[in-house]
Design an enzyme around this catalytic site. Structure first.
Site, PDB file in Angstrom:
ATOM      1  N   ASP A   1     -64.863  -3.024  20.671  1.00  0.00           N
ATOM      2  CA  ASP A   1     -64.139  -4.189  21.396  1.00  0.00           C
ATOM      3  C   ASP A   1     -63.194  -4.650  20.905  1.00  0.00           C
ATOM      4  OD1 ASP A   1     -64.472  -6.211  23.337  1.00  0.00           O
ATOM      5  OD2 ASP A   1     -65.703  -7.562  21.958  1.00  0.00           O
TER       6      ASP A   1
ATOM      7  N   GLU B   1     -57.388  -4.537  21.984  1.00  0.00           N
ATOM      8  CA  GLU B   1     -56.245  -4.395  22.763  1.00  0.00           C
ATOM      9  C   GLU B   1     -54.883  -4.409  22.045  1.00  0.00           C
ATOM     10  OE1 GLU B   1     -58.763  -6.766  23.277  1.00  0.00           O
ATOM     11  OE2 GLU B   1     -59.485  -5.544  24.848  1.00  0.00           O
TER      12      GLU B   1
ATOM     13  N   ASP C   1     -64.746  -9.039  30.026  1.00  0.00           N
ATOM     14  CA  ASP C   1     -65.478 -10.297  30.375  1.00  0.00           C
ATOM     15  C   ASP C   1     -65.313 -10.637  31.665  1.00  0.00           C
ATOM     16  OD1 ASP C   1     -66.208  -9.734  27.728  1.00  0.00           O
ATOM     17  OD2 ASP C   1     -64.734 -11.512  26.974  1.00  0.00           O
TER      18      ASP C   1
HETATM   19  C1  GLC Z   1     -65.571  -9.955  23.751  1.00  0.00           C
HETATM   20  C2  GLC Z   1     -66.487  -8.738  24.466  1.00  0.00           C
HETATM   21  C3  GLC Z   1     -68.055  -9.440  24.766  1.00  0.00           C
HETATM   22  C4  GLC Z   1     -68.641  -9.468  23.536  1.00  0.00           C
HETATM   23  C5  GLC Z   1     -68.007 -10.703  22.778  1.00  0.00           C
HETATM   24  C6  GLC Z   1     -68.539 -10.979  21.671  1.00  0.00           C
HETATM   25  O1  GLC Z   1     -65.524 -11.254  24.537  1.00  0.00           O
HETATM   26  O2  GLC Z   1     -65.637  -8.633  25.641  1.00  0.00           O
HETATM   27  O3  GLC Z   1     -68.596  -8.233  25.598  1.00  0.00           O
HETATM   28  O4  GLC Z   1     -69.978  -9.941  23.987  1.00  0.00           O
HETATM   29  O5  GLC Z   1     -66.502 -10.277  22.584  1.00  0.00           O
HETATM   30  O6  GLC Z   1     -68.620 -10.000  20.499  1.00  0.00           O
END
Ligand code: GLC
Length: 769
Positions: free
Chosen positions: A407, A410, A481
């Site tokens: 995650d 980017e 998200d």
């Molecule tokens: C980001 C991710 C999400 C995750 C969050 C906490 O927003 O896109 O999926 O739950 O971080 O890690």
């Protein structure tokens, strides 16, 4: 870029090199259908992150001067090259594919407003911008529709919109007017009435794609820096174009079979107790489930490759994971790139010691903030760093973790975006954030994939948020998200279908929506879409309403079970799609236009999709609706739920009842669907004895694959392939590749309410229906 008059040209192997007054340029013929147009500054070795290895084959082509141009022809495509490096492409029969625009662009600065602002901030004058802009302006021939462009909001057809390729983590609810999201896949397919082709602009800098927003006369794409480097990708149909694009950038490797099951996630399940509770509920409710994902709170202070030492929450993670495995549950853990700045933390210390983190231009380690607070960024562009990151996966493998969720890559940063000049490495060359940003997630996923492959040995299961073209070789992806709003359920269909049209076929949305609170009705409708999406995961954010199915009511549980069981029923069909997809590059979830490109309705269809070639799902994506207008392309279809036969010489709209528990679903006549009996998780039952097939009268064929479902042995031929042929009321099955030790003994055929059984002798049988 300014080129000026064409002075000379010559053939050099499979390239034709052009000397213009101001620059050189070249056209490379990789295959009869793939032409590369190139002029640039970035060296050969660093040119592409998407294409690995030499993709050119020996091609017969001619190059000669004709009508003031140099004409290059293969048996599929002709390119004409003019002064100013204007290039026009035609099919072999003379049909126009695309031509460079000869007028002047309305915006004289040569860049979109966004790129212009960036250049101004860097101190470039308007005049410099005009001459430096790396842009290609193509004439609109009138009837183009555009598909692909990776992960963008809005509808299937991108005509009339402008997009920016710059991997972006914007937490605001994504709307149609968002120009960029987490992924940058600079590839699109153009569909004309008489032709189809793809364009892949392989430039990692911030780029713009204006698909006819600025003008009705042209569309254009351009980047802030880097090479003029694009591929014209021809083919007789959209699937062929996609096949050629994935020939270039790679296909999705066959995943482990369990990954096609259902995944449950939440930010965050805080303890072993909570996880066990979720699993017990799943089993009690009879909702099949294969995986639980652990979000950031399983770590020690959000330090990657650690587990919280809090024994109250996690007394013994290894034991927990081993116990859950006995019940068919696999654990997937999140790993972000940001490494907590903390002396004494081994990952940080090792990175500092070896120079593995990005730095400021002055050479200090660059610090920004993510979940752990002050954090530093591994420099994934360097092989050494990727290898080190790969070694770190050992921590998770040792615990028994079966998948890694990447995650924030980017990369995300809580204290403003990383400046363009932060120093990153492009393999062995010093580079910067401006060039490496869009491939940061790609390189992280690659490091994770390679690390897991070496250490675990099975087909790695990696999920990533950020991507570039070619990331499909290493990772699945989810769309980040989204919110629990109807607009995002509606968007999920074109979003996932366009990702598929961009080579990323193993994708999914957070089922139920991540941010905001999900309602019962939205949950039910979302799972009716989610159960068909290749990656099927329910996920929700901290602070929002819990959205495991039993958090609603019994009706929701029943509806959820129906959808999840349908998914498990279809896993063999999905697995076959992945098996053939590794060769063809075709996605699992397909826009109707992919198979019905001459059909005007299919071209703009956003509320239905195909799962493989044979299933058409028409889910309800509007609150309150209990009927659905379903479009069925020409041909014969069967209603999956009632068996009703619907035929038409032309496409037709029908009104179908769609109570809350029903997603209208149709099967193409002649379909042979391999299916499974009910299971709580993949592998609970022995499915290697009986080959279960659902067939729908008509003519058709299907190739079904049987293997161990997790190792790479299939690449050495360790699999069985059963060719099924349906014709004249007879189904024949024949084992056409015999490489795996387990074989089906019998075939059980279901056809419109009737069941037939037959023994497989030497892998073959014939059933009269
Ligand atoms: C980001 C991710 C999400 C995750 C969050 C906490 O927003 O896109 O999926 O739950 O971080 O890690």
């Amino acid at each position: 870029m300014e080129f000026g008059k064409l002075c000379s040209w010559e053939k050099q192997g499979n390239r034709v090199v052009f000397q213009f007054e101001k620059r050189t340029g070249r056209v490379e013929i990789l295959t009869p259908e793939i032409f590369n147009v190139f002029s640039g500054v970035v060296s050969e070795e660093h040119r592409s992150k998407a294409i690995e290895g030499d993709k050119s084959v020996a091609v017969d082509f001619t190059a000669a001067e004709a009508d003031g141009a140099v004409e290059i022809s293969t048996d599929a495509v002709t390119a004409r090259i003019y002064d100013d490096f204007k290039v026009d492409f035609y099919k072999a029969d003379g049909t126009v594919l695309c031509r460079d625009y000869r007028g002047s662009r309305k915006i004289c600065a040569g860049l979109s407003d966004e790129l212009k602002a960036l250049k101004e901030a860097e101190g470039h004058s308007v005049e410099e911008q005009r001459t430096e802009a790396v842009e290609v302006v193509k004439q609109l021939e009138g009837d183009e529709a555009f598909y692909g462009l990776g992960d963008k909001t809005g509808f299937m057809d991108k005509r009339g919109y402008e997009y920016v390729m710059w991997n972006t983590d914007d937490p605001a609810p994504q709307m149609d007017n968002f120009k960029s999201l987490y992924k940058s896949i600079p590839f699109f397919i153009t569909l004309h009435k008489n032709a189809v082709f793809g364009l892949f602009y392989d430039n990692t800098y911030r780029s713009c794609f204006d698909m006819g927003k600025e003008s009705e006369e042209y569309y254009w794409y351009g980047a802030a820096d880097g090479n003029l480097d694009y591929y014209l990708i021809a083919g007789e149909s959209m699937p062929e174009v996609l096949g050629n694009y994935t020939y270039l950038t790679g296909t999705v490797p066959v995943p482990q079979k369990w990954t096609l099951g259902y995944h449950q996630c939440r930010w965050s399940y805080m303890s072993e107790e909570e996880i066990r509770d979720v699993v017990s509920h799943m089993r009690e409710c009879g909702i099949p489930c294969d995986a639980i994902h652990l979000d950031i709170d399983y770590m020690d202070h959000y330090k990657v490759f650690t587990w919280t030492p809090d024994k109250e929450r996690y007394p013994d993670p290894e034991k927990m994971i081993a116990d859950l495995a006995k019940d068919g549950i696999k654990i997937v853990t999140i790993i972000d790139p940001g490494v907590k700045l903390e002396e004494g933390y081994s990952v940080y210390d090792k990175g500092v010691e070896n120079g593995y983190f990005a730095t400021t231009p002055e050479g200090e380690i660059y610090v920004n903030a993510v979940w752990p607070g002050d954090a530093v960024y591994p420099d994934f562009g360097k092989k050494e760093v990727r290898d080190w990151w790969g070694e770190n996966q050992q921590f998770l493998v040792d615990k028994g973790v079966r998948g890694v969720w990447n995650d924030m890559n980017e990369p995300a940063s809580f204290r403003g975006e990383l400046p363009q000049d932060v120093v990153f490495t492009d393999e062995d060359e010093k580079s910067d954030h401006a060039r490496m940003h869009n491939v940061y997630g790609h390189n992280m996923a690659k490091a994770t994939y390679e690390g897991l492959k070496q250490r675990d040995g099975r087909r790695p299961f990696v999920i990533t948020r950020a991507c570039y073209a070619g990331s499909q070789k290493y990772s699945t992806a989810w769309t980040g998200d989204n919110h629990s709003i109807w607009a995002h359920l509606q968007m999920a269909i074109p979003q996932l279908c366009n990702l598929g049209m961009s080579g990323m076929s193993f994708v999914g949305t957070d089922v139920g929506g991540f941010g905001s609170d999900c309602t019962k009705e939205l949950m039910c409708r979302w799972v009716e879409v989610g159960c068909f999406s290749p990656l099927f995961r329910n996920h929700s954010a901290i602070g929002t309403r819990y959205q495991e199915p039993w958090r609603f009511d019994q009706e929701t549980v029943d509806i959820y079970r129906k959808a999840a069981q349908l998914r498990y029923h279809l896993i063999p069909y999905y697995y076959d799609l992945f098996f053939t997809g590794e060769k063809t590059g075709l996605p699992i979830m397909r826009s109707l236009v992919l198979h019905y490109e001459k059909d005007e309705v299919a071209k703009e269809c956003n509320t239905e999709f195909l799962a493989g070639p044979n299933l058409l799902a028409a889910p309800v994506v509007t609150q309150g609706d209990r009927k659905k207008m379903v479009y069925l392309p020409a041909g014969t279809w069967y209603d999956y739920w009632t068996g009703e036969k619907i035929s038409g010489d032309q496409g037709q709209w029908i009104l179908r009842d769609a109570p809350l528990d029903t997603c209208p679903l149709y099967v193409k006549a002649g379909a042979v669907l391999p299916v499974w009996p009910e299971q709580n998780y993949v592998g609970e039952k022995d499915t290697n004895q009986v080959l279960m097939l659902e067939v729908y009268p008509g003519e058709g064929s299907w190739d079904h694959f049987q293997d161990d479902g997790e190792s790479f042995a299939y690449r050495d031929g360790v699999y069985n392939q059963y060719h099924c042929e349906l014709k004249d009321g007879k189904l024949t099955v024949a084992c056409v590749h015999d490489g795996y030790e387990k074989h089906y003994q019998r075939v059980q055929v279901h056809c419109l309410g009737k069941t037939f059984e037959a023994e497989l002798k030497d892998g073959a049988c014939c059933v009269e229906l």
